[in-house]
Scaffold this motif. Structure first.
Motif, PDB file in Angstrom:
ATOM      1  N   UNK A  23       0.641  -1.178  -0.037  1.00 45.21           N
ATOM      2  CA  UNK A  23      -0.097  -0.138   0.036  1.00 45.21           C
ATOM      3  C   UNK A  23       0.751   1.218   0.275  1.00 45.21           C
ATOM      4  N   UNK A  24       1.798   1.146   0.681  1.00 44.41           N
ATOM      5  CA  UNK A  24       2.778   2.351   0.774  1.00 44.41           C
ATOM      6  C   UNK A  24       3.521   2.643  -0.495  1.00 44.41           C
ATOM      7  N   UNK A  25       3.847   1.418  -1.157  1.00 47.35           N
ATOM      8  CA  UNK A  25       4.560   1.682  -2.398  1.00 47.35           C
ATOM      9  C   UNK A  25       3.584   2.194  -3.370  1.00 47.35           C
ATOM     10  N   UNK A  26       2.275   1.889  -3.438  1.00 47.45           N
ATOM     11  CA  UNK A  26       1.250   2.384  -4.220  1.00 47.45           C
ATOM     12  C   UNK A  26       1.286   3.961  -3.919  1.00 47.45           C
ATOM     13  N   UNK A  27       1.269   4.302  -2.835  1.00 45.67           N
ATOM     14  CA  UNK A  27       1.179   5.851  -2.480  1.00 45.67           C
ATOM     15  C   UNK A  27       2.546   6.376  -3.117  1.00 45.67           C
ATOM     16  N   UNK A  28       3.561   6.018  -2.979  1.00 49.74           N
ATOM     17  CA  UNK A  28       4.684   6.629  -3.535  1.00 49.74           C
ATOM     18  C   UNK A  28       4.712   6.487  -5.015  1.00 49.74           C
TER      19      UNK A  28
END
Length: 338
Positions: free
Chosen positions: A276-281
């Motif tokens: 999920x945080x990779x998607x944000x980045x």
């Protein structure tokens, strides 16, 4: 599936409501100075006593505040307002602030919890309702205390922490930067930018030795997302030096979602957070790359793939459910360059 809508907002809000007021189980960041300190979470943290740990409670409230502002018609909105009215009171916030005065609390929640508390304040400041403004005002003494902690700590912090866990300095600076700009704290803004440039400005040809078993953040992509906020129009040039083969989908590990083997294990469940945080980045990075840039479409594709891999697992097991919705929301609210 990867877009935020009323149904998803309702699911996330219900999950957050189920944990911000749940005191146990609880993993405290607490140093006992004597036998009198052997007390439960609520005794020291009357606002943020739930959600397994203090920082998860903070960003659980950020999730609730954000969703209530964006979807005031969701069924859970009234429950959020009722809970907030009894939680964000001046005396409870003062007790949270007073906890910071303990000599052994100097490193309390540094830097992850600090950054999330500032993120919550920035969100409450966006509310234009009477209740929202009241809660923002109530929280302000605590957020100011954490802003001052950043101002005191960053000048003596000589080196970055390049990990994918709570100690990530890139993550903390990224959230704190949003707060500094939202409230107009020019001193903190300049300090955060200067430190980001000193720590990461000269980084080149990142090898991305990840993922690791404990990570819920990508050290490489989190650094890039921070530098996007710092560099503005100069970001694309820095990014081309930092990940020079991103247009070819390399390093491949940054473009491939990970798969947790046991979501009932709190540490292994971190890997859903990594997706999920990779998607944000990736969404943020794509928004700052010019049209036609070789990495732009790959970044957006990777964001969608990472979101699709973990959105179905945001709820279901408490070890992920007490925190994952916040990271899903970050990703879904990120700048979409599509």
């Amino acid at each position: 599936m990867t877009l935020l809508d009323l149904s998803t907002a309702s699911r996330f809000a219900a999950a957050a409501l189920g944990h911000v007021g749940r005191e146990y189980p609880n993993k405290m960041d607490h140093v006992l100075d004597g036998p009198e300190d052997a007390r439960g979470p609520r005794a020291f943290h009357p606002v943020f006593f739930g959600s397994f740990d203090w920082h998860s409670c903070v960003h659980g409230w950020w999730t609730l505040a954000t969703l209530t502002r964006l979807y005031p018609q969701m069924p859970e909105a009234d429950l959020v307002l009722e809970a907030a009215a009894t939680t964000f009171t001046a005396d409870r916030v003062e007790a949270e602030r007073a906890y910071l005065d303990r000599p052994s609390s100097r490193g309390f929640e540094r830097p992850y919890g600090w950054a999330w508390l500032l993120m919550l304040q920035a969100e409450l400041n966006r509310h234009d309702t009477e209740a929202g403004r009241r809660w923002a005002m109530s929280l302000e003494p605590l957020s100011q205390a954490f802003a001052e902690r950043f101002k005191a700590f960053l000048p003596i912090s000589a080196y970055p922490v390049r990990v994918g866990t709570h100690y990530s300095t890139a993550f903390a600076l990224r959230l704190a930067l949003d707060y500094a700009r939202q409230v107009g704290d020019g001193e903190l803004d300049r300090l955060l930018q200067d430190k980001a440039l000193a720590w990461y400005g000269s980084d080149r040809d990142c090898q991305a030795w990840e993922p690791d078993q404990d990570a819920f953040l990508s050290p490489a992509l989190m650094e890039a997302e921070l530098m996007r906020g710092v560099l503005g129009d100069d970001f694309a040039g820095w990014f081309d030096d930092f990940l020079p083969r991103a247009g070819d989908g390399q390093p491949a590990v940054l473009f491939e979602p990970v798969t947790p083997s046991d979501r009932s294990d709190g540490k292994i469940a971190h890997l859903d957070g990594l997706n999920l945080s990779r998607a944000w980045c990736w969404r943020g990075i794509a928004s700052a790359l010019p049209p036609g840039h070789a990495a732009r479409s790959r970044a957006l594709e990777a964001a969608d793939q990472h979101l699709a891999a973990s959105l179905p697992h945001v709820t279901g097991d408490y070890m992920g459910e007490h925190w994952l919705a916040s990271f899903a929301l970050l990703a879904q609210l990120a700048s979409d360059a599509g």
